[in-house]
Design a protein around this motif. Sequence first.
Motif, PDB file in Angstrom:
ATOM      1  N   UNK A  37       0.828  -1.207   0.000  1.00  0.00           N
ATOM      2  CA  UNK A  37       0.000   0.000   0.000  1.00  0.00           C
ATOM      3  C   UNK A  37       0.862   1.256   0.000  1.00  0.00           C
ATOM      4  N   UNK A  38       0.400   2.252  -0.760  1.00  0.00           N
ATOM      5  CA  UNK A  38       1.050   3.571  -0.824  1.00  0.00           C
ATOM      6  C   UNK A  38       2.485   3.496  -1.347  1.00  0.00           C
ATOM      7  N   UNK A  39       2.773   2.444  -2.106  1.00  0.00           N
ATOM      8  CA  UNK A  39       4.076   2.339  -2.751  1.00  0.00           C
ATOM      9  C   UNK A  39       3.900   2.454  -4.265  1.00  0.00           C
ATOM     10  N   UNK A  40       4.990   2.677  -4.932  1.00  0.00           N
ATOM     11  CA  UNK A  40       4.966   2.928  -6.368  1.00  0.00           C
ATOM     12  C   UNK A  40       5.329   1.657  -7.138  1.00  0.00           C
ATOM     13  N   UNK A  41       4.424   1.218  -8.003  1.00  0.00           N
ATOM     14  CA  UNK A  41       4.693   0.141  -8.961  1.00  0.00           C
ATOM     15  C   UNK A  41       5.116  -1.163  -8.281  1.00  0.00           C
ATOM     16  N   UNK A  88      10.079  -1.655  -4.645  1.00  0.00           N
ATOM     17  CA  UNK A  88       9.771  -0.401  -5.313  1.00  0.00           C
ATOM     18  C   UNK A  88      10.950  -0.085  -6.230  1.00  0.00           C
ATOM     19  N   UNK A  89      10.694   0.258  -7.483  1.00  0.00           N
ATOM     20  CA  UNK A  89      11.807   0.483  -8.410  1.00  0.00           C
ATOM     21  C   UNK A  89      12.775   1.555  -7.925  1.00  0.00           C
ATOM     22  N   UNK A  90      14.053   1.344  -8.213  1.00  0.00           N
ATOM     23  CA  UNK A  90      15.090   2.285  -7.783  1.00  0.00           C
ATOM     24  C   UNK A  90      14.971   3.623  -8.494  1.00  0.00           C
TER      25      UNK A  90
END
Length: 948
Positions: free
Chosen positions: A81-85, A155-157
């Motif tokens: 939750x609330x993270x990107x991709x 989460x992608x760098x």
Amino acid sequence: MKLNQETYFIEEKSQLSGVKRVANMVRADLGLIFGRQPIWQSLDAITTDSEKTAIFAATIGQSAYLDDLLNRKMITASEIENKREVYQFQVIQDPWPSVKRALIIVGSDKRGTIYGLFHLSELLGVSPFVNWSDLKPKPETEVTLTDKDNFVSREPSVKYRGFFINDEWPAFGNWAKIHFGGANAACYAQLFEVLLRLKGNYLWPAMWKDNFSLDGPGLKSAALADELGVVMSTSHHEPCMRSGEEYTLVRGKNSPYGDAWDFQTNRDGIIRFWKDGLKRNAKFENVITLGMRGERDTAIMKNATMAENIALLKDVLKVQNELIKQEVNSKLSEVARQIVMFNEVESFFYGDDTTPGLIASKELDGVTIMYSDNNLGYMRTLPSKAIQNHRGGFGMYYHMDMHGGPTSFEWIGSTSVPRIWDQMSTAYDYGVQEIWIANVGDLATNELSLSYFLDMAYDMDHYGSKYPNNTEIYIQNWLKQQFGNHFTSNDLSLIQKVIDDYMLLLERRKHEVMGSDTYHPVHFGESDTVLSKCQEIMQICQDLRKRCPAAALTGFVGLVYYPAVATANLMQTWIYAGKNQFYAQQNRVIANDYGNKVRLGIQRDHEIIADYHQIGEHKFDGFGLSEHFGFRQWSANNNQYPLVYDVTPANLPRMIVSSVTASDYSLGEAWTNQNLVITDFMRPDVTKAYLDIACGSRDSIAYEIINQTPWLHFSRYFGEVQKQVTIEITFDRKNAPLVGESSFQVKSGEAVVDVKLPFRNGLFDYPSQTFIETNDYLAIPATAYVSAIATDEAKFVVLEPYGKFGSGVKVFPQTIDFMAIKERPELNYHFAIEQVGQYELTLHFAPTLPVSQDNHAYIQVGLNENSLQLVDTVLDSNQPFYNSPQWAIEGTNDEKQCQIKVNCRAGLNLLRYIQISPNLILERITLVRLGSQLPQSYLGPTASYKLL
């Protein structure tokens, strides 16, 4: 939990259309594996069946079915939750009354869900290039998933990760026209799929003659990108979501946009043009390019001062930001924007001593500052500590394809994975973490390099600078991903060898600037070494192709066979051209054989491309059309295929005798040079040397070798030569004196060649790892140091494979400048000299650039007890390094050379090397006695004899 033909996908009306579109791609993948695609079923239509497995993919906040699972605590999504991709991949039992077992894929957002779906394909052995390269997965009856397959992604760098389709004509443009009728939405659907399967999310579209937002037709391509979660932008010189060619289509005397791409004389027209572009694409997810260059990527004001250019760009940026607030979002900080410091724009960013640059402009607040490489994959300037906290962050525009100086390279991918790791990890460590975009040209033949680039951008915790030399393991795993179901482990190792070998050829010299005089035809045997490697590559590829299953043949040809064989053939053809010209100058009749080989090589080039275009029902048709032979300037204009020299034989018998690795030759006749010296045996570990006896006449010649030296032996002592024979000379060191000179004669009729062979046997009282001078020179690999001194902060790390010479050394961490630091990492080398004297020391580096704006790249060098010398590897720091003569020479030759004169003592010497500035990679060291001259060559002498 078993996946098989009975597996089905759960359909939900509220499912995001882009997610469903990707789910259909994954359904097709499963169809290739199990022989039938899973069907869609809605929950209310499912009857209890304990033997079937369901697959359900949803996005947080977008699915009532998912909300139900979360509310009933069948799954939890707290980790994503609330993270990107990010996505969650989970096998569960009894998620709904009618579903006994299910694979649940949950994304934190749309792209997260899409990556989760493609993770399933990857887990089942489907290549990311399953459709792009027609690589079919291994058929299976069923596949079992267990709790061990449960997975939560990272989460992608890097936030935006993608590629740029560029320099698209004649190759990509023709491919798109042949297969799709042009660069339309159907064409981009293929590109979007590759991008997303590689966990990318960002794309710059083709722009030479194409208009992404017009050619869909209309906005169809842009709408498809947005549906799939692909973030679109435009290239470095195309502001406000309008392609460079669009202005050509709408300009005119009566046009509302005016008839001049000039912000000073046509301000209102240009502003209206930008405004309409922003309004048109506002509903899509974009990164908006800011700034302005001249038409077709030229300088904006060619004859203006620095101050005038900067003032104009500040005005442009202010206007563009206001337009974005009006047409896209009044909260400007929420709009992703970029400005790309390509070519002269970099100088405007920094300014000069009298003119402040754009670096502190308020108009760049929140804008991603896009740095760029040197056009060849090596970093230019990188963010300094003073601007590390810039809002908007930093990006990198990286070239795996180039149409520009110092040379264009648009045919076959030539950017090695080790170089990408080295330079992009350097950029990341300097804070370049917001956008990574790679110019991949046509994409075809850049698949491996792009895969690594995007995997790095996705997971720097795994591929970053803390993990040097990870590229060989990466390539090994990448090949398993593409071909593991089709080739044996031994064949996969052979494929990796082929890739390593042909990429080393390209690390040394790109296709377009290879020439007949690049590698010397005989000196140090370098052309024969390259020739042997080319022939080995082609033979291995031919054998592998015969063993390749039909299901992988198209992919094997596209990803391995074509780039490797076409590269090897081109290099071989140029080597043959060099030998043809060299032997013709000596009037050897064998020159004509090499001339014929050149003609056959050119014909073979056409055949290899035709085969590439025809494979897989013309899968890659068009991709091989870029010019690639004999560039005589930065572009293909005026390129030239190899010239062929024809020899007319002499009427009278003529013998030509030479060492295989030397230019000197003797005819043995009166009034000509009758002496020859072969120095190979001066090196203590050499026991074999080779002699060419060539014919220069219409009729064949008879020869005889007269030898009275007991420690010399010959593979032949007499014979007849129609064209050329090579004689092996064996030196029996056990029965030879310590030092001396041997001799023998070669006779043919009245012609007599006296051959002398000075020699030295190896009895040296020096420490282990000492290099021994031979024939007034030494050559030392940078990795062959006798000791390495680290500090608490930093140390040297060996990089292998790497660069022109196969390996190098570099200081890590990569961001430290040691100019103000007393304790510095150091490497020590031992070498022995026969007589005291002055030498030219040459340090051979990778062709990197200064990463700081002060335009210096320092090292320290010291010999024995002498003080360390501070040396700037930048020859002229008063001019920008980029576009300087040094930049052009180093970029073309794939090597930076730094020469220093040093005084060596007789006997053992100690060389100390210290790297002061960041981003310098030492690959090789040579020393040559002043007054002596190394034979001309491209790679230099082979490594000197080293005591073990």
